[in-house]
Design an enzyme around this catalytic site. Structure first.
Site, PDB file in Angstrom:
ATOM      1  N   HIS A 502       4.541  42.762 -44.700  1.00  0.00           N
ATOM      2  CA  HIS A 502       3.593  42.888 -43.585  1.00  0.00           C
ATOM      3  C   HIS A 502       3.808  41.825 -42.509  1.00  0.00           C
ATOM      4  CE1 HIS A 502       0.417  44.722 -41.549  1.00  0.00           C
ATOM      5  NE2 HIS A 502      -0.536  44.733 -42.476  1.00  0.00           N
ATOM      6  N   ASP A 506       4.239  46.632 -39.580  1.00  0.00           N
ATOM      7  CA  ASP A 506       2.826  47.014 -39.572  1.00  0.00           C
ATOM      8  C   ASP A 506       2.646  48.362 -40.246  1.00  0.00           C
ATOM      9  OD1 ASP A 506       2.029  44.721 -38.215  1.00  0.00           O
ATOM     10  OD2 ASP A 506       2.394  45.622 -36.247  1.00  0.00           O
TER      11      ASP A 506
END
Length: 529
Positions: A502, A506
């Site tokens: 992450h 995204d």
């Protein structure tokens, strides 16, 4: 002080070279960086310069000999005081001249008269190896190219063959011991190792060729007719020949001076697969189920591979904030296509048609369109990779390994299928080379083969994402037609789970990638070639 001259490594995938011409002779003076000899490999021909200024005092291999990288091929002396016989005559060290490839490094005879077997270097960045198992013991006879011991390194587990024929007189490194490259691990004496009789060139060639013919005993090799030309090939080619029971003398070589390369073997296999096959009528026995083992209490130390896996999994969880996204894909179109084409595909390409190349091809196309998923985060910067190096996780009885399909975006569907099957097979048989492991930019792992609905994978650092493949199962699914009418149908469905970093990717990026991946599989329309 004598200075050894070794066969250099001319690239990561090169494991040997053929000496095509000596530019200096015994007793000749040579300047530093002056060309000393010429070599030929599967990829390049090159002139090898002298590492020092001095006098050539010993030539260990004649022109035409193929030797492994890091093998000493000559000796230089700064003052020229030491002399030795050339490789074409009887060596002063007491060992027979060899014109065949040394797949495991062997030093000149020790003071006891035997050949020293050393720990090989399994890649440029590998400096040690752990001996996991001795396949021979002291007093055992061993043939040239017969498996001698197993090693484990940071990248691969491998079986190391003997470079000579003889009897094991000493084992210096025990199972479980980690030793540096080029350290002596055993001594082989007797037979070819101790003989001082010179070998006529024709006899040497006959021995070289006989050692490349699979499934022959020492007695059978001794009565083979003398051949006037030895078969020129690499260790990879000879291993493929052994695995597929191919007599290399029947394979036309397209390389330099008739050298047989990997593509020659693959072409030969394609031609053989296309030939009419005799049906196998004998029934195959069903494997018997093994009785369960009794439970015991014991403490077993981690193997080298298991310890490395543990370390890297912990590091990955510590480094990357893992997020996972699960998609269900309708694989009915792929299942029907595979059922329809599998027999013809295997006949054309010599490899079984599995689902993995479909998944790989769909992943590659999705990575092309969403390169952030193929990127890496290094030194607080995003590194976009020029190629898609696809890692394929392979479960082994003793651990897990991830061989890499390099530049997978340039490969056809059939090449993908063949390469994936080849890497997986050689991974399970400890036949991978170090440059075939590591360097991947995106990994596929397949827990579904064991029945998992889906897996929650850990990212293979320094990659940004990994895709886990779930089990393929038939399910009742609601289908809606163009007019909005709903029906229930039996479809072949499969879960896929994307694990991603992450810091770099995204949720929206992951969703776009998975949507494209799903679309590629559910609307597949490309030919299987």
């Amino acid at each position: 002080m004598p200075t050894p001259v070794i066969m250099p490594q001319m690239g990561e995938s090169i494991v040997e070279g053929t000496i095509t011409k000596w530019l200096k002779q015994i007793g000749d003076s040579v300047e530093k960086d002056e060309p000393l000899f010429e070599i030929s490999t599967d990829k390049v021909d090159a002139e090898i310069p002298s590492p020092i200024s001095g006098v050539l005092t010993e030539i260990k291999f004649p022109e035409g000999a193929t030797v492994g990288i890091n093998t000493v091929v000559a000796t230089l002396s700064e003052n020229g005081s030491k002399t030795a016989h050339p490789a074409s005559s009887e060596p002063s060290s007491g060992a027979k001249p060899q014109s065949t490839t040394l797949q495991a490094p062997a030093t000149p005879p020790s003071s006891s008269g035997g050949i020293e077997i050393v720990m090989p270097q399994m890649g440029e960045s590998i400096f040690e190896g752990t001996i996991t198992k001795w396949l021979k013991k002291v007093g055992d006879s061993v043939q040239r190219d017969e498996l001698l011991f197993e090693i484990s390194t940071d990248k691969v587990d491998a079986e190391i063959p003997s470079p000579v024929e003889g009897t094991i007189t000493e084992i210096r490194a025990q199972e479980g011991e980690t030793v540096q490259i080029n350290a002596v691990v055993a001594i082989i004496g007797g037979s070819a190792a101790d003989s001082t009789e010179p070998v006529p060139p024709a006899a040497s060639q006959a021995k070289s060729t006989a050692s490349q013919v699979p499934a022959q005993s020492a007695t059978e090799r001794s009565v083979q007719p003398v051949l006037h030309e030895s078969v020129r090939s690499s260790p990879l080619v000879r291993r493929m020949a052994r695995e597929h029971n191919i007599d290399l003398r029947s394979v036309p070589g397209t390389g330099s001076n008739g050298r047989i390369n990997k593509q020659d073997i693959l072409s030969y296999l394609d031609q053989r697969a296309a030939a009419p096959q005799v049906p196998q009528l004998a029934p195959q026995p069903k494997p018997e189920r093994q009785a369960p083992k009794d439970l015991t209490s014991e403490v077993v130390p981690l193997t080298k591979m298991r310890a490395i896996i543990a370390q890297r999994m912990v590091e990955s969880k510590r480094i990357a904030p893992h997020v996972h996204s699960v998609y269900k894909v309708d694989m009915t179109r792929i299942v029907r296509l595979r059922d329809r084409e599998r027999a013809a595909f295997e006949q054309r390409h010599g490899v079984k048609l599995t689902y993995m190349p479909f998944v790989a091809a769909a992943s590659i196309e999705a990575l092309r369109r969403h390169p952030i998923v193929n990127a890496s985060l290094v030194d607080n910067a995003v590194h976009y990779h020029a190629n898609i190096n696809l890692g394929i996780a392979v479960a082994l009885e003793w651990g897990l390994i991830v061989p890499t399909v390099r530049e997978s975006e340039k490969r056809s569907f059939s090449d993908l299928a063949r390469t994936i099957a080849d890497l997986a097979s050689r991974a399970r048989n400890k036949k991978l080379s170090p440059d075939e492991v590591g360097g991947s930019t995106f990994t596929l792992t397949n827990p579904g083969i064991f029945g998992d609905e889906f897996g929650i994978p850990i990212i293979n650092q320094p990659e940004a994402a990994i895709l886990a493949i779930g089990a393929l199962k038939k399910e009742p699914i609601v289908l809606t037609d163009a007019e909005g009418n709903d029906t229930i149908a039996i479809r072949s469905m499969q879960y896929y789970c994307l694990g991603f970093d992450h810091r770099l990717i995204d949720g929206a990026d992951a969703g776009k990638f998975m949507s494209e991946f799903k679309h590629q599989l559910e609307t597949w329309d490309r030919p299987l070639n």
